[in-house]
Design an enzyme around this catalytic site. Structure first.
Site, PDB file in Angstrom:
ATOM      1  N   ASN A  64      45.362  76.881  69.016  1.00 26.01           N
ATOM      2  CA  ASN A  64      45.504  75.661  69.803  1.00 26.01           C
ATOM      3  C   ASN A  64      45.739  74.433  68.929  1.00 26.01           C
ATOM      4  OD1 ASN A  64      43.585  74.404  72.650  1.00 26.01           O
ATOM      5  ND2 ASN A  64      45.748  74.758  72.404  1.00 26.01           N
ATOM      6  N   GLY A 101      44.312  78.001  79.965  1.00 26.74           N
ATOM      7  CA  GLY A 101      45.403  77.403  80.710  1.00 26.74           C
ATOM      8  C   GLY A 101      45.093  77.350  82.189  1.00 26.74           C
ATOM      9  N   TYR A 103      35.596  74.983  78.253  1.00 26.30           N
ATOM     10  CA  TYR A 103      36.932  75.595  78.268  1.00 26.30           C
ATOM     11  C   TYR A 103      37.133  76.456  77.023  1.00 26.30           C
ATOM     12  CZ  TYR A 103      41.960  76.124  77.806  1.00 26.30           C
ATOM     13  OH  TYR A 103      43.217  76.657  77.633  1.00 26.30           O
ATOM     14  N   ARG A 113      81.733  51.431  50.211  1.00 28.03           N
ATOM     15  CA  ARG A 113      81.223  50.062  50.205  1.00 28.03           C
ATOM     16  C   ARG A 113      79.937  49.889  51.003  1.00 28.03           C
ATOM     17  NH1 ARG A 113      83.724  45.721  53.643  1.00 28.03           N
ATOM     18  NH2 ARG A 113      85.480  47.163  53.774  1.00 28.03           N
ATOM     19  N   HIS A 136      49.201  86.615  73.015  1.00 23.40           N
ATOM     20  CA  HIS A 136      50.166  85.574  72.678  1.00 23.40           C
ATOM     21  C   HIS A 136      50.967  85.894  71.403  1.00 23.40           C
ATOM     22  CE1 HIS A 136      48.093  83.467  75.812  1.00 23.40           C
ATOM     23  NE2 HIS A 136      48.865  82.402  75.673  1.00 23.40           N
TER      24      HIS A 136
END
Length: 516
Positions: free
Chosen positions: A193, A58, A51, A293, A81
């Protein structure tokens, strides 16, 4: 110099690089591992379907890419991208992103050539920061869009910020003699990635959140001091029976801050006095309001949340967070989802909720000081002028209140706001970078709120003329703040001095430490 890739990079290391401008170095042994990992991938990928090396990305991974287009594939990924929008990330966050990506690649599981890490080191050390947009990646398959803009600069394209000016990357690289990255095998995918945008921003958020917590503990102690509260609510004896580390750390810190104060009272000296037993109505409040408090119970969980976030995000910083994982030791390539940002996203959501609560505590303590009907000690709005004619701190309260309200709205979690995309390949995502950026906004807002609180505290100290009765630590801070925010009686615009006080708190560490 801070070595990257050989040892675990800590939050302190990260802070030194970001805020103290320490340079980074790449140890030769770690570089050698990167080189071996790259050489293994070159050999292993021959005649195999892997891949992102000889396939599309994708949902297009089913398409094989021809041998002659393998390098172009990586360039196409980076360029396609580089599609961010909105404002540019501040340089400090971009530098944080770059450090996070460098540290991940230096783990030697990404199959990149050493050219990538050496170029990243050079840009970091020379404070050359790519122009990266806020809006983009969805935090699964990594911070794809933000990291694509980093990749675009690495290959010599896009724009960079250098010496406070925007430059064409190509022109600046030529001027400085920097050689752009040439793709070797999978450098494009390895750069994009991963979770490095959300992780880098997350690390900065944690550093700033720690400062906020320290200042909040300091101002909570000072507020208790100037209203002459009783000391038992932050005593060791009361808090130790509640078995939470954070609560006891906050209590211990408040005791340290107030050591030597002549204003904090002991209950036994007042309410336990025999003369009080026959009184029907006590002049002194038996117990303070919750915002005074219950400081240890409110800030304690915030301490624990910040500590947890530091552990998780530091783990992510030192992790391999891309896909596939190139494992030269086991002679294999493993496909999966280490790029998924859920760990960081969840911690950022928890952190922003915690910091929102911190700002809410600050606002309530501020309101207590400004409301004379509550404190019965100061004029309305700690007004040192003429009541009715002058307004004291009245105007700044509106800003604090509206800013806290924004924090409350921003605290909706991103972690559960997944929207499937990428042809439903990315069908559940983390939105981690969004989570980190919204957390940064909450943190920035909170510095503004606590700055207003501090300004009010020092005005109250001047009204009481109690400087000589303060603890040494609170007196020292009072003196420091009065250098940038002088006492005022007549009304004047406050926006410039508010900004000065906020910046002081953002860049300075509080005079206390929560380190074990």
């Amino acid at each position: 110099m801070i070595p990257v890739g050989q040892n675990v990079l800590t939050l302190d290391d990260f802070s030194d690089i970001i805020f103290n401008n320490k340079t980074v170095t790449l140890p030769s042994a770690a570089l050698e591992k990167v080189k071996i990992n790259f050489q293994f991938l070159q050999q292993f990928s021959s005649n195999k379907l892997i891949y992102g090396i000889n396939t599309g990305f994708g949902p297009m991974a089913q398409y094989k890419v021809s041998e002659e287009n393998l390098l172009q594939l990586q360039y196409n990924l980076i360029r396609s991208h580089s599609s961010g929008s909105g404002a540019w990330l501040p340089p400090i966050l971009v530098k944080a992103l770059m450090i996070a990506r460098l540290n991940s690649l230096m783990q030697a599981y990404s199959g990149v050539h050493t050219d990538v890490v050496e170029l990243l080191r050079e840009l970091i050390n020379k404070n050359i920061t790519p122009c990266i947009f806020e809006h983009g990646g969805v935090g699964a398959s990594g911070d794809l869009v933000q990291l694509a803009h980093l990749g675009l600069v690495l290959i010599g394209e896009g724009e960079v910020l250098y010496e406070d000016k925007i430059h064409s990357t190509a022109e600046l690289f030529k001027t400085l003699g920097i050689k752009p990255l040439a793709i070797h095998v999978r450098e494009g995918l390895a750069i994009l990635n991963g979770t490095s945008a959300m992780t880098g921003i997350g690390m900065v958020n944690i550093i700033q959140a720690q400062k906020l917590l320290g200042w909040s503990a300091m101002f909570s102690a000072m507020t208790n001091e100037i209203v002459e509260a009783y000391d038992d609510h932050f005593s060791h004896e009361l808090n130790i029976v509640k078995h939470h580390k954070g609560q006891n750390k906050i209590a211990e810190t408040m005791r340290d801050i107030l050591e030597g104060s002549k204003m904090i009272r002991k209950r036994s000296d007042h309410l336990y006095h025999p003369d009080n037993i026959d009184m029907e109505v006590f002049e002194d409040k038996v117990q303070e309001y919750y915002s005074l408090r219950c400081v240890t119970q409110v800030l304690g969980p915030i301490y624990d949340t910040i500590s947890q976030a530091e552990q998780v995000v530091t783990n992510e910083l030192n992790s391999v967070n891309d896909n596939p994982v190139i494992d030269h030791a086991n002679h294999n390539v493993f496909h999966g989802g280490n790029f998924h940002g859920d760990y960081v996203s969840l911690e950022m959501d928890k952190l922003k909720i915690a910091i929102t609560k911190l700002s809410m505590l600050s606002e309530r303590q501020l309101n207590y000081l400004l409301n004379n009907k509550l404190n019965q000690k100061f004029p309305a709005f700690v007004n040192l002028g003429v009541l009715g004619l002058n307004f004291g701190m009245q105007g700044v309260q509106f800003t604090a209140t509206s800013t806290v309200a924004e924090n409350q709205t921003l605290s909706f979690p991103m972690y559960v706001h997944s929207i499937p995309n990428n042809n439903d390949n990315q069908d559940i995502v983390s939105m981690g970078c969004n989570a980190a950026l919204i957390t940064k906004k909450v943190i920035d807002n909170s510095f503004a709120v606590i700055g207003i609180q501090l300004m009010t505290i020092v005005q109250a100290i001047d009204y009481l003329d109690c400087q000589e009765r303060l603890s040494p630590q609170t007196l020292e801070l009072y003196k420091e703040i009065r250098k940038i925010f002088p006492k005022f009686i007549e009304d004047q615009p406050h926006y410039k001095v508010m900004e000065k006080v906020r910046i002081y708190l953002e860049i300075n560490h509080p005079p206390i430490s929560f380190k074990d």
